[in-house]
Design a protein around this motif. Structure first.
Motif, PDB file in Angstrom:
ATOM      1  N   ASN A   1      38.978  94.076  22.121  1.00 18.59           N
ATOM      2  CA  ASN A   1      40.107  94.854  21.618  1.00 18.59           C
ATOM      3  C   ASN A   1      41.218  93.925  21.160  1.00 18.59           C
ATOM      4  OD1 ASN A   1      38.960  97.491  22.630  1.00 18.59           O
ATOM      5  ND2 ASN A   1      39.174  96.380  24.577  1.00 18.59           N
ATOM      6  N   ASN A   2      40.979  93.204  20.072  1.00 16.42           N
ATOM      7  CA  ASN A   2      41.905  92.145  19.672  1.00 16.42           C
ATOM      8  C   ASN A   2      43.292  92.671  19.347  1.00 16.42           C
ATOM      9  OD1 ASN A   2      39.926  90.216  19.998  1.00 16.42           O
ATOM     10  ND2 ASN A   2      39.191  90.417  17.890  1.00 16.42           N
ATOM     11  N   ASP A   3      43.359  93.815  18.654  1.00 21.03           N
ATOM     12  CA  ASP A   3      44.668  94.323  18.266  1.00 21.03           C
ATOM     13  C   ASP A   3      45.444  94.819  19.476  1.00 21.03           C
ATOM     14  OD1 ASP A   3      46.483  94.973  15.999  1.00 21.03           O
ATOM     15  OD2 ASP A   3      46.262  97.010  16.779  1.00 21.03           O
ATOM     16  N   LEU A   4      44.784  95.577  20.341  1.00 19.43           N
ATOM     17  CA  LEU A   4      45.437  96.074  21.551  1.00 19.43           C
ATOM     18  C   LEU A   4      45.789  94.921  22.485  1.00 19.43           C
ATOM     19  CD1 LEU A   4      46.410  98.337  23.353  1.00 19.43           C
ATOM     20  CD2 LEU A   4      44.047  98.728  24.087  1.00 19.43           C
ATOM     21  N   LEU A   5      44.894  93.949  22.609  1.00 21.35           N
ATOM     22  CA  LEU A   5      45.179  92.783  23.441  1.00 21.35           C
ATOM     23  C   LEU A   5      46.383  92.024  22.913  1.00 21.35           C
ATOM     24  CD1 LEU A   5      44.489  90.830  25.743  1.00 21.35           C
ATOM     25  CD2 LEU A   5      42.847  89.717  24.210  1.00 21.35           C
ATOM     26  N   GLY A   6      46.461  91.901  21.591  1.00 21.18           N
ATOM     27  CA  GLY A   6      47.605  91.218  20.991  1.00 21.18           C
ATOM     28  C   GLY A   6      48.905  91.939  21.277  1.00 21.18           C
ATOM     29  N   LEU A   7      48.870  93.272  21.240  1.00 20.11           N
ATOM     30  CA  LEU A   7      50.068  94.054  21.533  1.00 20.11           C
ATOM     31  C   LEU A   7      50.477  93.884  22.996  1.00 20.11           C
ATOM     32  CD1 LEU A   7      52.147  96.182  20.577  1.00 20.11           C
ATOM     33  CD2 LEU A   7      50.531  97.942  21.334  1.00 20.11           C
ATOM     34  N   VAL A   8      49.514  93.942  23.903  1.00 22.47           N
ATOM     35  CA  VAL A   8      49.816  93.806  25.332  1.00 22.47           C
ATOM     36  C   VAL A   8      50.323  92.403  25.643  1.00 22.47           C
ATOM     37  CG1 VAL A   8      48.811  93.812  27.656  1.00 22.47           C
ATOM     38  CG2 VAL A   8      48.229  95.622  26.034  1.00 22.47           C
ATOM     39  N   ASN A   9      49.720  91.399  25.030  1.00 23.76           N
ATOM     40  CA  ASN A   9      50.172  90.020  25.241  1.00 23.76           C
ATOM     41  C   ASN A   9      51.608  89.848  24.773  1.00 23.76           C
ATOM     42  OD1 ASN A   9      50.399  87.037  23.920  1.00 23.76           O
ATOM     43  ND2 ASN A   9      49.195  87.003  25.790  1.00 23.76           N
ATOM     44  N   ASP A  10      51.932  90.423  23.606  1.00 24.27           N
ATOM     45  CA  ASP A  10      53.297  90.333  23.099  1.00 24.27           C
ATOM     46  C   ASP A  10      54.255  91.111  23.991  1.00 24.27           C
ATOM     47  OD1 ASP A  10      54.871  89.377  20.612  1.00 24.27           O
ATOM     48  OD2 ASP A  10      55.519  91.454  20.856  1.00 24.27           O
ATOM     49  N   ALA A  11      53.790  92.251  24.498  1.00 24.41           N
ATOM     50  CA  ALA A  11      54.626  93.046  25.402  1.00 24.41           C
ATOM     51  C   ALA A  11      54.938  92.272  26.675  1.00 24.41           C
ATOM     52  CB  ALA A  11      53.915  94.358  25.736  1.00 24.41           C
ATOM     53  N   LYS A  12      53.943  91.545  27.182  1.00 27.15           N
ATOM     54  CA  LYS A  12      54.167  90.735  28.385  1.00 27.15           C
ATOM     55  C   LYS A  12      55.197  89.646  28.116  1.00 27.15           C
ATOM     56  CE  LYS A  12      51.558  87.332  29.372  1.00 27.15           C
ATOM     57  NZ  LYS A  12      50.431  86.419  29.699  1.00 27.15           N
ATOM     58  N   ARG A  13      55.064  88.959  26.974  1.00 27.01           N
ATOM     59  CA  ARG A  13      56.034  87.916  26.627  1.00 27.01           C
ATOM     60  C   ARG A  13      57.432  88.512  26.477  1.00 27.01           C
ATOM     61  NH1 ARG A  13      54.372  82.901  24.924  1.00 27.01           N
ATOM     62  NH2 ARG A  13      56.576  82.526  25.311  1.00 27.01           N
ATOM     63  N   PHE A  14      57.496  89.699  25.896  1.00 25.77           N
ATOM     64  CA  PHE A  14      58.775  90.377  25.692  1.00 25.77           C
ATOM     65  C   PHE A  14      59.469  90.623  27.031  1.00 25.77           C
ATOM     66  CE2 PHE A  14      61.324  94.239  25.280  1.00 25.77           C
ATOM     67  CZ  PHE A  14      62.034  94.017  24.106  1.00 25.77           C
ATOM     68  N   VAL A  15      58.719  91.131  28.017  1.00 23.47           N
ATOM     69  CA  VAL A  15      59.307  91.434  29.323  1.00 23.47           C
ATOM     70  C   VAL A  15      59.679  90.155  30.059  1.00 23.47           C
ATOM     71  CG1 VAL A  15      58.962  92.564  31.542  1.00 23.47           C
ATOM     72  CG2 VAL A  15      57.994  93.565  29.490  1.00 23.47           C
ATOM     73  N   LEU A  16      58.790  89.160  30.083  1.00 23.75           N
ATOM     74  CA  LEU A  16      59.098  87.915  30.773  1.00 23.75           C
ATOM     75  C   LEU A  16      60.327  87.252  30.184  1.00 23.75           C
ATOM     76  CD1 LEU A  16      55.545  86.348  31.288  1.00 23.75           C
ATOM     77  CD2 LEU A  16      57.062  87.264  33.049  1.00 23.75           C
ATOM     78  N   ASN A  17      60.460  87.320  28.868  1.00 25.44           N
ATOM     79  CA  ASN A  17      61.572  86.671  28.197  1.00 25.44           C
ATOM     80  C   ASN A  17      62.909  87.313  28.558  1.00 25.44           C
ATOM     81  OD1 ASN A  17      62.429  84.681  26.097  1.00 25.44           O
ATOM     82  ND2 ASN A  17      63.140  86.526  25.060  1.00 25.44           N
ATOM     83  N   ALA A  18      62.903  88.639  28.748  1.00 25.13           N
ATOM     84  CA  ALA A  18      64.164  89.356  28.968  1.00 25.13           C
ATOM     85  C   ALA A  18      64.229  90.008  30.339  1.00 25.13           C
ATOM     86  CB  ALA A  18      64.348  90.420  27.881  1.00 25.13           C
ATOM     87  N   ARG A  19      63.323  89.640  31.242  1.00 22.95           N
ATOM     88  CA  ARG A  19      63.242  90.314  32.546  1.00 22.95           C
ATOM     89  C   ARG A  19      64.573  90.318  33.276  1.00 22.95           C
ATOM     90  NH1 ARG A  19      62.994  88.771  37.665  1.00 22.95           N
ATOM     91  NH2 ARG A  19      62.969  86.589  37.081  1.00 22.95           N
ATOM     92  N   SER A  20      65.258  89.186  33.286  1.00 19.69           N
ATOM     93  CA  SER A  20      66.466  89.069  34.107  1.00 19.69           C
ATOM     94  C   SER A  20      67.549  90.052  33.681  1.00 19.69           C
ATOM     95  CB  SER A  20      67.010  87.640  34.056  1.00 19.69           C
ATOM     96  OG  SER A  20      67.322  87.271  32.731  1.00 19.69           O
TER      97      SER A  20
END
Length: 1262
Positions: free
Chosen positions: A528-547
């Motif tokens: 699921n390359n497209d869905l995996l790419g979206l989830v990976n980007d979502a994870k980076r998004f949260v880690l980047n702005a978690r605080s």
């Protein structure tokens, strides 16, 4: 601290409802009957009352053997004797009772209320650690329980034993938490101030057994199912007779009922399981059925189980058949609804009331209650609609989920199908309820701490909260196959940000981070390359702005989106959600940089980092004298290790992750248990600062390096010294063992690396080649190569078989502080004072990438054990995590390549000039953020820039000792003004633009004709650096401020000295004339402002009040007010006539530039505009003209002092400029970013339309 204050602090600790043994939840749970468990209870009470013996008593037994009943009995007895400290009864699937999040906070609250002498200590710990409930278990145990018990001074506590009662520990989620809890509780035995014992019950499951195996001497155990069968059967017989007698009386049966043979048969069927007996009695006593009919159903001989669980399974089946399908017209429909409802109850991670379950499962209201109303014998079904439905015993769950035990397909629960149904229900529920700004907060900077729990639950009810927290868990446990454009894909594309907002509001964002990582791992096994790419980007998004998302949920749509890379899938998907009041957004990188997240928490520079070998923890060492532990999964702090009395220079884990060593300026090495944070010993022997420490691969040896020129070897298990290695002639900076522990390398300020045999201490060779101090050494994993890092700006590679140099890696522009090989030796990382980390191919010496992001010297670097992560520690007080596999350079944004040192707007606001350490000046269009020109010519760092008042000229001052003049409209250089023999620190134009003054480290001021570039005068007289210059408004006088503690006045037309103003006791940082030229103000490192008469040089007064260096001064346009800005983070307003302070504005960062607006209503600073209220001499007419002022307060952009936009660490700087609602920030990475805010459309709300001062903001925020 008063009793009222103590109660206030204690109320801040979150407690798990139902944790205590005598909670309302357990009110109808009985204890042991008189005459039962006699010997066992006697043994337990003897242990509990003994001053000796094991600190922990572990009562373990199979399901249904009566552990909790015994625990309640012991707890009641200890409570009645005032010896019960606290209790916690775990229960899987029952909210906070199913995990350890509120375990220690609940125990601490009970202890404080039980032991009055302990309460002040616990309350003080809460006051000193206000975020304690958010910290790890080890931190909570340490600060809330262990230290208060250690510090309490009451002799009476030493003379009696207190018990902590922990029931059903196996019901606690998280194997690691269970092990950690046991390790921490074992420390109670070491207390000298109180005798605290711990009673634990559980099933004998692997995590529990493993946990007790790590503390063999700290516990004794008792196995319930090993009690002789005749004793158990006798106890069960007593229990059955007691319960059946109650049923007989309630139904007015004869005294012979039910008969001795029936009781004996029930006792026989129980086969030693109390749960069988108690369930049978509940079923027989159910008022909806006749007891004789229930007895017939239970004792039917259709199936006689051969085992205890077989008899129990037979009874469960009979009860279900009687309650669910007996006489039903549509058995198939009823059994299907049973599986749906009860399947949810036994597979969910939390308990919910019937009405909430109806909504979660998308059933018609009342369905759950209807299906369960006849199951009171096996489920706890409360009469109250708001109380959750619970299992009466976990054995019922075990039965339903095991196809070998639950043989009737009408009742067997297929876990996969149950989880699938729950997942679909959760997704549908969230899609229906989640939206932007669910709590109608409106204010973009509203903190979650300001939103009431009731308000959150009104808009995010319990069913939606459950769905938000656990939908990914149900995906993981289900049979569903994820693919592109399925429900998960569509949900994330529509509601991802809304989901994050909900998690932030309910305080569970960390669960969201873990959920995304789980979802990512599920998807990686498919295509699921497209869905995996979206989830990976979502994870980076949260880690980047978690605080920031954690504390201010609406910043998801502001800061998190605005500062994410422009190619981010999440940014592009949700860009239409960014607020309209952000008119122009900053230019951002195209892709995520390799930095995964920035960990903030230390109060001083971070010097070293280390991953635990199991990659679960990261340790960081700091000049704040502490070590911090971080959870690598979420970035959350796991604890602070305190004990050193000097800066901590290095940390190292043992290979089994069981020990952590830290080395300090206090000449010691400390050993810690990283799982609990407990100190394991202090190693003393060095006579100077210890700069390095490392474990051998088998964790048996520890080596330490010191400023006393020696290396010491220690036995890590005992702390005993194993030898001192002498040979270096200067400080030893680093030590490292080879992977096979056959070699030890040490590096020194004597420019060499030495090799040693650690078993004998003999020298094995000296490696020479560096031309300066060698700061670090590292072996490759195969022990074939050694890397060394040096103050000569290079890394060297050595062949250990020959001692020959394999190459010199050049590229860093400053000292190299650290080196580290990846585990597979395919990468080498180096950290430098040039603020970068470099990745190299050690086989070729080729540079693979340069990791930029730190704004200070990088002092340490380390790979995780799987080589996927790289951690770096910096003098910018942060630890950064990088993805080493994607460390390749993604290209730079247009901008400077080094620090931005100064910013200046042109008077017409059409241009911004930035000065940088990359030796250039850049011109920017503030309306678009686009770079207009790069002005090259300086050969060293540019320190200052200034526009002429007509914006026709730009002057730049540099460390190359020159001033350059530029045409800002074309970027063409007009002139290079040469003459200074030291760095030029400041430049300024006269008001008529006829003269330019420059101040230099050569102790002089020079005057220039900007139209021709000709030198008009060299003003000599200062005996130290000249920091600032200022012309009077009529250009008749020039003032200069110097590190020689004086101000000098000059006649700019002749260059003649007019006077020297003496009085300051420290360097003079700034000078300013009043608009009428009647006064001169000077600001100094002596914390004062002095006023002078420029015509005579006479002192007109000293303004005292600042507690730090004063960096800037300015007069109001009517010369009646003076503003001063200081490093004490205040701006003070002074009345010139009275020389008194009339207002103090507290800021989070110092300001370096000040000026009043023309009407005196506002103070314009380099960080923004501040509204001035209730001041004398103020034009009353102007009060109605409200300006929604833009200001940067710490990490926040504010409007009218209300937080509106959070700045991530990479976008913060001391070099800022604000003009006409455009904020310009010069970053340490060389970028200049622009943000334009439409203040009129920011949703500030009615309260904040009233102008507020910065003082008001600080008061409101706190």
């Amino acid at each position: 601290m008063s009793h009222f204050e103590q109660d206030q602090h204690l109320s801040k600790l979150p407690c798990a409802d139902g944790a205590a043994f005598n909670s309302r939840l357990w009110e109808h749970k009985a204890g042991c009957l008189n005459g039962t468990r006699v010997d066992l209870l006697h043994q337990i009470m003897t242990w509990s009352e003994s001053a000796s013996g094991a600190g922990i008593y572990w009562l373990n037994g199979m399901a249904g053997t009566g552990k909790s009943t015994i625990a309640r009995t012991v707890a009641r007895d200890c409570h009645d004797k005032k010896r019960l400290g606290a209790s916690f009864f775990f229960s899987r699937g029952q909210g906070d009772l199913g995990h350890a999040t509120k375990f220690f906070t609940s125990l601490a609250t009970q202890l404080a209320n039980t032991l009055s002498v302990l309460k002040p200590y616990i309350c003080r710990a809460i006051a000193e650690n206000p975020d304690i409930s958010e910290r790890g278990l080890a931190e909570q145990w340490k600060h809330l329980i262990f230290l208060p018990l250690s510090n309490v001074k009451d002799v009476s506590l030493q003379s009696r034993q207190y018990i902590l009662m922990i029931d059903a520990l196996d019901e606690c989620e998280g194997e690691k938490d269970i092990g950690l809890i046991l390790q921490l509780l074992a420390e109670a035995k070491t207390l000298n101030t109180v005798q605290l014992k711990v009673f634990v019950t559980s099933r004998p499951e692997t995590p529990i057994r493993h946990g007790f195996n790590t503390i063999p001497e700290a516990h004794q155990d008792f196995i319930l199912h090993h009690i002789p069968q005749h004793i158990i059967q006798s106890d069960i017989s007593i229990f059955l007779r007691h319960e059946l007698e109650d049923i007989r009386r309630a139904n007015f049966f004869s005294e012979e009922w039910p008969g001795e043979s029936i009781i004996e048969l029930l006792c026989q069927r129980a086969r030693g399981l109390f749960i069988y007996a108690s369930t049978a009695c509940r079923f027989i006593g159910d008022p909806d059925w006749h007891p004789d009919e229930s007895l017939v159903i239970i004792l039917k001989d259709d199936y006689v189980g051969q085992t205890a669980t077989g008899e129990l399974d037979d009874m469960y089946t009979k009860i279900l058949m009687h309650a669910i399908t007996s006489g039903a017209r549509d058995q198939q429909k009823l059994s299907s609804q049973f599986r749906q409802v009860v399947g949810a109850i036994v597979t969910m991670l939390d308990t919910l009331p019937a009405t909430i379950l109806d909504r979660l499962l998308l059933l018609r209201e009342g369905t759950v209650h209807a299906r369960l109303r006849c199951l009171h014998s096996i489920l706890d079904i409360p009469k109250s609609q708001g109380s959750p439905i619970r299992l009466l015993h976990p054995s019922f769950r075990d039965f339903l989920l095991d196809e070998q035990r639950c043989k009737d397909p009408q009742f067997y629960i297929d876990q996969g199908k149950a989880h699938t149904h729950l997942f679909v229900s959760c997704l549908n529920l969230m899609s229906k309820h989640l939206k932007r700004d669910m709590c109608n907060l409106q204010l973009p900077g509203t903190l979650t701490s300001k939103v009431g729990d009731g308000e959150v639950e009104n808009v995010i009810p319990l069913d939606v909260q459950y769905a938000c927290r656990h939908w990914v868990y149900h995906v993981q446990q289900s049979n569903i196959q994820l693919h592109e454009n399925n429900q998960v894909h569509i949900f994330l594309q529509k509601h991802f940000l809304h989901w994050l907002e909900a998690l932030s509001l309910i305080g569970k964002l960390n669960e969201g981070v873990l959920a995304l990582k789980t979802l990512e791992s599920i998807l990686m096994s498919g295509a699921n390359n497209d869905l995996l790419g979206l989830v990976n980007d979502a994870k980076r998004f949260v880690l980047n702005a978690r605080s920031i998302i954690e504390i201010a949920p609406l910043q998801i749509y502001c800061s998190a989106l605005v500062f994410s890379p422009w190619r981010s899938r999440i940014r592009r998907q949700f860009w239409d959600q960014t607020p309209l009041w952000i008119k122009n957004t900053p230019v951002v990188p195209a892709d995520w940089n390799p930095s995964l997240q920035s960990l903030e928490g230390h109060s001083n520079v971070v010097i070293a980092v280390a991953f635990s070998p199991d990659s679960q923890l990261l340790a960081s060492a700091s000049s704040d004298n502490t070590v911090r532990l971080w959870d690598l999964s979420t970035g959350a702090s796991r604890g602070t290790l305190e004990g050193h009395s000097g800066s901590v220079y290095v940390v190292a884990f043992s290979s089994d992750s069981q020990l952590l060593a830290s080395a300090s300026d206090d000449n010691t090495v400390r050993l810690w248990d990283p799982s609990t944070g407990a100190s394991r010993g202090t190693l003393m022997g060095h006579s100077d600062s210890v700069r390095a420490v490392t474990f051998s691969s088998d964790s048996q040896l520890l080596a330490s390096a010191s400023g006393d020129n020696t290396v010491r070897l220690w036995d890590s298990s005992t702390g005993a010294s194993r030898g001192t290695l002498e040979g270096h002639s200067d400080w030893v900076r680093a030590v490292a063992f080879s992977s096979d522990s056959q070699l030890l390398a040490s590096s020194s300020d004597d420019n060499t690396v030495r090799l040693w045999d650690p078993s004998t201490g003999a020298s094995r060779g000296t490696l020479k080649g560096h031309s300066d101090s060698v700061r670090a050494v590292a072996f490759s994993s195969d022990s074939q190569f050694l890397a060394s890092a040096s103050d000569d700006n290079t890394v060297r590679l050595w062949d250990l078989s020959t001692g020959a140099s394999r190459g010199t890696l050049e590229g860093h522009s400053d000292w190299v502080r650290a080196v580290a090989f990846s585990l597979d030796s395919q990468l080498l990382a180096s950290a430098s004072d040039d603020n970068t980390v470099r990745l190299w191919d050690p086989s070729t010496g080729a540079l693979r990438s340069t990791l930029k992001g730190h704004s200070g010297s990088v002092r340490a670097v380390v790979f995780s054990s799987d080589s996927q992560l790289l951690a770096s520690a910096s003098f910018d007080n942060t630890v950064r995590l990088w993805d080493s596999s994607t460390g390749a350079s993604r290209g730079n944004l247009e901008g400077h390549s080094a620090w931005v040192r100064a910013l200046a707007f042109s008077s017409d606001s059409q241009l911004l000039a930035s000065a940088s350490s990359d030796n250039t000046v850049r011109l920017w269009d503030p309306s678009t953020g686009v770079s207009r020109d790069t002005l090259e010519g300086h050969s060293d760092s540019v320190r200052a820039v200034a526009f002429s008042s007509d914006s026709q000229l730009l002057a730049s001052a540099s460390d190359d000792n020159t001033v350059r003049l530029w045409d800002p409209s074309t970027g063409v250089s007009h002139d290079t003004l040469e003459g200074h023999s030291g760095s030029v620190r400041a430049v300024t134009f006269s008001s008529d633009n006829q003269l330019l003054a420059s101040a230099s480290n050569d102790n002089t001021v020079r005057l220039w004709d900007p139209s021709t570039g000709a030198l008009c005068g060299n003003l000599e007289g200062h005996s130290d650096w000249v920091r600032a210059v200022a012309f009077s408004s009529d250009s008749q006088l020039l003032a200069s401020a110097s590190d020689d503690n004086t101000v000098r006045l000059w006649d700019p037309s002749t260059g003649a000295s007019r006077s020297t103003l003496e009085g300051h006791l420290g360097s003079v940082r700034a000078v300013a004339f009043s608009p009428d030229s009647q006064l001169l103000a000077s600001a100094s490192d002596d914390n004062t402002v002095r006023l002078w008469d420029p015509s005579t040089g006479a002192s007109r007064g000293t303004l005292e009040g600042h507690s730090g260096s004063v960096r800037a001064v300015t007069f109001s346009s009517d010369s009646q007010l003076l503003a001063s800005a200081s490093s004490d983070n205040t701006i003070r307003l002074w009345d010139i006539q009275s020389k008194k302070e009339i207002q103090k504005l507290v800021t989070e960062e110092p300001s370096y530039n000040l000026s009043f607006s023309s009407n005196g209503d506002y103070l314009e600073t380099d960080r923004g505009t501040i509204v001035l209220n209730h001041l004398p001499h103020r034009n009353e007419r102007s009060q109605s003209n409200q300006l929604y002022s833009l200001y940067v307060c710490g990490s926040w952009v504010t409007v009218m002092t209300e937080n509106i936009l959070w700045l991530p660490p990479d976008y913060r700087s001391r070099y800022m400029a604000v003009r006409n609602n455009v904020l310009a920030i010069g970053t340490s990475l060389g970028r200049v970013i622009f943000i334009e805010i439409d203040s009129d459309t920011v949703p500030l709300g009615g309260l904040f339309r009233i102008p507020l001062t910065v003082e008001d903001l600080i008061r409101l925020q706190h």
